[in-house]
Design a protein around this motif. Structure first.
Motif, PDB file in Angstrom:
ATOM      1  N   ASP A 160       0.823  -1.206   0.000  1.00  0.00           N
ATOM      2  CA  ASP A 160       0.000   0.000   0.000  1.00  0.00           C
ATOM      3  C   ASP A 160       0.858   1.258   0.000  1.00  0.00           C
ATOM      4  OD1 ASP A 160      -2.265  -1.556   0.004  1.00  0.00           O
ATOM      5  OD2 ASP A 160      -2.668  -1.302   2.153  1.00  0.00           O
ATOM      6  N   LYS A 161       1.923   1.231   0.786  1.00  0.00           N
ATOM      7  CA  LYS A 161       2.828   2.377   0.851  1.00  0.00           C
ATOM      8  C   LYS A 161       3.522   2.590  -0.492  1.00  0.00           C
ATOM      9  CE  LYS A 161       6.810   4.158   3.378  1.00  0.00           C
ATOM     10  NZ  LYS A 161       7.855   3.845   4.357  1.00  0.00           N
ATOM     11  N   ALA A 162       3.966   1.496  -1.104  1.00  0.00           N
ATOM     12  CA  ALA A 162       4.625   1.605  -2.409  1.00  0.00           C
ATOM     13  C   ALA A 162       3.653   2.125  -3.471  1.00  0.00           C
ATOM     14  CB  ALA A 162       5.188   0.259  -2.829  1.00  0.00           C
ATOM     15  N   THR A 163       2.423   1.662  -3.415  1.00  0.00           N
ATOM     16  CA  THR A 163       1.427   2.127  -4.377  1.00  0.00           C
ATOM     17  C   THR A 163       1.125   3.595  -4.169  1.00  0.00           C
ATOM     18  OG1 THR A 163       0.435  -0.077  -4.414  1.00  0.00           O
ATOM     19  CG2 THR A 163      -0.903   1.725  -5.271  1.00  0.00           C
ATOM     20  N   THR A 164       0.987   4.016  -2.923  1.00  0.00           N
ATOM     21  CA  THR A 164       0.717   5.421  -2.624  1.00  0.00           C
ATOM     22  C   THR A 164       1.859   6.306  -3.099  1.00  0.00           C
ATOM     23  OG1 THR A 164      -0.562   4.754  -0.692  1.00  0.00           O
ATOM     24  CG2 THR A 164       0.137   7.043  -0.784  1.00  0.00           C
ATOM     25  N   GLU A 165       3.091   5.886  -2.836  1.00  0.00           N
ATOM     26  CA  GLU A 165       4.243   6.671  -3.287  1.00  0.00           C
ATOM     27  C   GLU A 165       4.301   6.731  -4.804  1.00  0.00           C
ATOM     28  OE1 GLU A 165       7.750   5.020  -1.554  1.00  0.00           O
ATOM     29  OE2 GLU A 165       7.240   5.667   0.468  1.00  0.00           O
ATOM     30  N   ARG A 166       3.993   5.632  -5.452  1.00  0.00           N
ATOM     31  CA  ARG A 166       4.027   5.595  -6.907  1.00  0.00           C
ATOM     32  C   ARG A 166       2.971   6.519  -7.495  1.00  0.00           C
ATOM     33  NH1 ARG A 166       2.564   0.325  -8.310  1.00  0.00           N
ATOM     34  NH2 ARG A 166       4.361  -0.329  -7.117  1.00  0.00           N
ATOM     35  N   VAL A 167       1.798   6.538  -6.881  1.00  0.00           N
ATOM     36  CA  VAL A 167       0.731   7.405  -7.374  1.00  0.00           C
ATOM     37  C   VAL A 167       1.081   8.872  -7.134  1.00  0.00           C
ATOM     38  CG1 VAL A 167      -1.664   8.104  -6.943  1.00  0.00           C
ATOM     39  CG2 VAL A 167      -1.096   5.692  -7.190  1.00  0.00           C
ATOM     40  N   GLN A 168       1.663   9.175  -5.983  1.00  0.00           N
ATOM     41  CA  GLN A 168       2.017  10.558  -5.677  1.00  0.00           C
ATOM     42  C   GLN A 168       3.159  11.059  -6.552  1.00  0.00           C
ATOM     43  OE1 GLN A 168       2.783  10.601  -1.492  1.00  0.00           O
ATOM     44  NE2 GLN A 168       0.610  10.726  -0.939  1.00  0.00           N
ATOM     45  N   LYS A 169       4.076  10.174  -6.928  1.00  0.00           N
ATOM     46  CA  LYS A 169       5.222  10.594  -7.735  1.00  0.00           C
ATOM     47  C   LYS A 169       4.931  10.567  -9.232  1.00  0.00           C
ATOM     48  CE  LYS A 169       8.776   9.242  -4.461  1.00  0.00           C
ATOM     49  NZ  LYS A 169       9.933   8.381  -4.207  1.00  0.00           N
ATOM     50  N   THR A 170       3.766  10.103  -9.623  1.00  0.00           N
ATOM     51  CA  THR A 170       3.436  10.061 -11.036  1.00  0.00           C
ATOM     52  C   THR A 170       3.245  11.480 -11.544  1.00  0.00           C
ATOM     53  OG1 THR A 170       2.314   7.949 -10.745  1.00  0.00           O
ATOM     54  CG2 THR A 170       1.805   9.173 -12.746  1.00  0.00           C
ATOM     55  N   PRO A 171       3.977  11.844 -12.589  1.00  0.00           N
ATOM     56  CA  PRO A 171       3.817  13.209 -13.098  1.00  0.00           C
ATOM     57  C   PRO A 171       2.475  13.373 -13.801  1.00  0.00           C
ATOM     58  CG  PRO A 171       5.302  11.963 -14.494  1.00  0.00           C
ATOM     59  CD  PRO A 171       4.978  11.094 -13.321  1.00  0.00           C
ATOM     60  N   ASP A 172       1.966  14.578 -13.750  1.00  0.00           N
ATOM     61  CA  ASP A 172       0.711  14.885 -14.409  1.00  0.00           C
ATOM     62  C   ASP A 172       1.015  15.442 -15.793  1.00  0.00           C
ATOM     63  OD1 ASP A 172      -0.725  14.152 -12.194  1.00  0.00           O
ATOM     64  OD2 ASP A 172      -0.765  16.166 -11.354  1.00  0.00           O
ATOM     65  N   PHE A 173       0.453  14.819 -16.791  1.00  0.00           N
ATOM     66  CA  PHE A 173       0.601  15.294 -18.157  1.00  0.00           C
ATOM     67  C   PHE A 173      -0.749  15.804 -18.629  1.00  0.00           C
ATOM     68  CE2 PHE A 173       3.920  12.009 -17.973  1.00  0.00           C
ATOM     69  CZ  PHE A 173       5.013  12.813 -18.257  1.00  0.00           C
ATOM     70  N   GLN A 174      -0.757  17.031 -19.078  1.00  0.00           N
ATOM     71  CA  GLN A 174      -1.991  17.600 -19.590  1.00  0.00           C
ATOM     72  C   GLN A 174      -2.032  17.293 -21.077  1.00  0.00           C
ATOM     73  OE1 GLN A 174      -2.507  21.706 -18.768  1.00  0.00           O
ATOM     74  NE2 GLN A 174      -4.521  21.799 -19.679  1.00  0.00           N
ATOM     75  N   LEU A 175      -2.958  16.420 -21.451  1.00  0.00           N
ATOM     76  CA  LEU A 175      -3.036  15.985 -22.832  1.00  0.00           C
ATOM     77  C   LEU A 175      -3.852  16.938 -23.699  1.00  0.00           C
ATOM     78  CD1 LEU A 175      -3.586  12.178 -22.256  1.00  0.00           C
ATOM     79  CD2 LEU A 175      -1.474  13.364 -22.808  1.00  0.00           C
ATOM     80  N   PHE A 176      -4.830  17.565 -23.115  1.00  0.00           N
ATOM     81  CA  PHE A 176      -5.699  18.448 -23.869  1.00  0.00           C
ATOM     82  C   PHE A 176      -5.746  19.811 -23.186  1.00  0.00           C
ATOM     83  CE2 PHE A 176      -7.330  14.134 -24.312  1.00  0.00           C
ATOM     84  CZ  PHE A 176      -7.247  13.996 -25.684  1.00  0.00           C
ATOM     85  N   PHE A 177      -5.908  20.825 -23.980  1.00  0.00           N
ATOM     86  CA  PHE A 177      -6.090  22.151 -23.411  1.00  0.00           C
ATOM     87  C   PHE A 177      -7.093  22.899 -24.278  1.00  0.00           C
ATOM     88  CE2 PHE A 177      -2.754  22.608 -26.471  1.00  0.00           C
ATOM     89  CZ  PHE A 177      -2.989  23.818 -27.086  1.00  0.00           C
ATOM     90  N   GLN A 178      -7.712  23.863 -23.685  1.00  0.00           N
ATOM     91  CA  GLN A 178      -8.718  24.648 -24.382  1.00  0.00           C
ATOM     92  C   GLN A 178      -8.313  26.106 -24.303  1.00  0.00           C
ATOM     93  OE1 GLN A 178     -12.603  24.270 -22.758  1.00  0.00           O
ATOM     94  NE2 GLN A 178     -13.548  25.603 -24.253  1.00  0.00           N
ATOM     95  N   LEU A 179      -8.267  26.720 -25.442  1.00  0.00           N
ATOM     96  CA  LEU A 179      -7.963  28.140 -25.460  1.00  0.00           C
ATOM     97  C   LEU A 179      -9.171  28.902 -24.942  1.00  0.00           C
ATOM     98  CD1 LEU A 179      -6.218  28.501 -28.920  1.00  0.00           C
ATOM     99  CD2 LEU A 179      -5.159  28.519 -26.676  1.00  0.00           C
ATOM    100  N   THR A 180      -8.923  29.737 -23.989  1.00  0.00           N
ATOM    101  CA  THR A 180     -10.023  30.547 -23.464  1.00  0.00           C
ATOM    102  C   THR A 180      -9.928  31.921 -24.101  1.00  0.00           C
ATOM    103  OG1 THR A 180      -8.665  31.161 -21.577  1.00  0.00           O
ATOM    104  CG2 THR A 180     -10.153  29.289 -21.297  1.00  0.00           C
TER     105      THR A 180
END
Length: 124
Positions: free
Chosen positions: A67-87
């Motif tokens: 559980d600790k390893a999974t939590t650390e892995r999820v927290q260290k996963t970088p966030d990639f923004q695949l889509f964006f919308q021009l406002t």
């Protein structure tokens, strides 16, 4: 070659699942030693623990570690923004409609969005 690679990937995927079975197999293989030396309740034979407390501790510790390893892995996963919308501001501008001039002025010029240039009713 493909089958060997497929088996290697399958084993690598299922290995965390089998780790608890390895702990249980170790317990059954060394049951006498665990019951005599490592059991917390070896002084109380009426409980018939036979090392089950040791097995429960090991399984709980292993589960917490996963559980600790999974939590650390999820927290260290970088966030990639695949889509964006021009406002952009929603600007209204007058669009002239080719209707007869006998219509009132409020019907001749309609305020519409920039998409009104793309989506127009068919012309007759």
């Amino acid at each position: 070659m493909r089958t060997v690679l497929a088996y290697i990937l399958l084993i690598a995927t299922l290995l965390p699942t089998f780790s608890q079975w390895g702990t249980i197999a170790y317990y059954h293989a060394n049951k006498d030693y665990i019951a005599k030396v490592l059991c917390e309740n070896r002084a109380k034979p009426q409980l018939h623990c036979d090392g089950k407390c040791y097995l429960a501790k090991k399984l709980n510790a292993q589960q917490e570690q996963q559980d600790k390893a999974t939590t650390e892995r999820v927290q260290k996963t970088p966030d990639f923004q695949l889509f964006f919308q021009l406002t952009s501001p929603f600007n209204f501008r007058p669009v002239s409609v080719g209707l007869a001039t006998s219509l009132p002025a409020y019907l001749i010029k309609i305020y519409a969005s920039p998409l009104s240039l793309l989506f127009q009713p068919p012309r007759v």
